[in-house]
Design an enzyme around this catalytic site. Structure first.
Site, PDB file in Angstrom:
ATOM      1  N   CYS A  15       0.922  -1.143  -0.029  1.00  0.00           N
ATOM      2  CA  CYS A  15       0.061  -0.102  -0.162  1.00  0.00           C
ATOM      3  C   CYS A  15       0.966   1.419  -0.137  1.00  0.00           C
ATOM      4  CB  CYS A  15      -1.133  -0.199   1.068  1.00  0.00           C
ATOM      5  SG  CYS A  15      -0.100  -0.156   2.681  1.00  0.00           S
ATOM      6  N   HIS A  63      -1.593   0.322   7.316  1.00  0.00           N
ATOM      7  CA  HIS A  63      -2.097   0.677   6.053  1.00  0.00           C
ATOM      8  C   HIS A  63      -1.760   1.924   5.491  1.00  0.00           C
ATOM      9  CE1 HIS A  63      -4.467  -0.335   2.587  1.00  0.00           C
ATOM     10  NE2 HIS A  63      -5.418   0.407   2.990  1.00  0.00           N
ATOM     11  N   ASP A  78      -7.840   4.797  -1.376  1.00  0.00           N
ATOM     12  CA  ASP A  78      -7.383   3.597  -0.884  1.00  0.00           C
ATOM     13  C   ASP A  78      -7.580   2.531  -2.054  1.00  0.00           C
ATOM     14  OD1 ASP A  78      -7.022   1.278   0.428  1.00  0.00           O
ATOM     15  OD2 ASP A  78      -8.168   1.476   2.139  1.00  0.00           O
TER      16      ASP A  78
END
Length: 113
Positions: A15, A63, A78
């Site tokens: 991520c 994250h 996201d």
């Protein structure tokens, strides 16, 4: 101002790299990388693609998402969510995080700015 998903390379489970590339692609915009974690490194996020059932969370040690400041509101990019991308910040927060869980799964966020 662009609200479309940046055309960058997506790599599952990376991520921070995905957000870094998206930030580069949107360099002319008001964007920040936001890191989400907690002291226990067990942050719970709902509506993640990795979960087989959106009613159950995914637990990440951390994250990373992109925060975009639009003219009237903030948006979250996201690339691992089932929610629309980009998603208005308020909707993302309400549908990704819950308060009715043990405190050890609550999250903290820090921006790259």
């Amino acid at each position: 101002m662009s609200l479309s998903i940046p055309t960058t390379i997506y790599t599952p489970y990376y991520c921070e790299e995905n957000v870094y590339l998206a930030c580069e692609a949107m360099a002319s915009e008001d964007v920040s990388a936001v890191f989400i974690s907690n002291h226990e490194k067990t942050v719970a996020l709902w509506n993640q693609k990795l979960s087989q059932d959106p009613q159950f969370p995914v637990f990440w040690d951390y994250h990373c998402v992109l925060l975009f400041r639009g003219p009237e509101q903030f948006y979250i990019y996201d690339l691992d969510t089932r929610l629309p991308c980009p998603c208005p910040l308020k909707d993302y927060l309400n549908q990704t995080f819950r308060q009715d869980i043990p405190e050890s799964f609550h999250r903290f966020a820090r921006s790259s700015r």
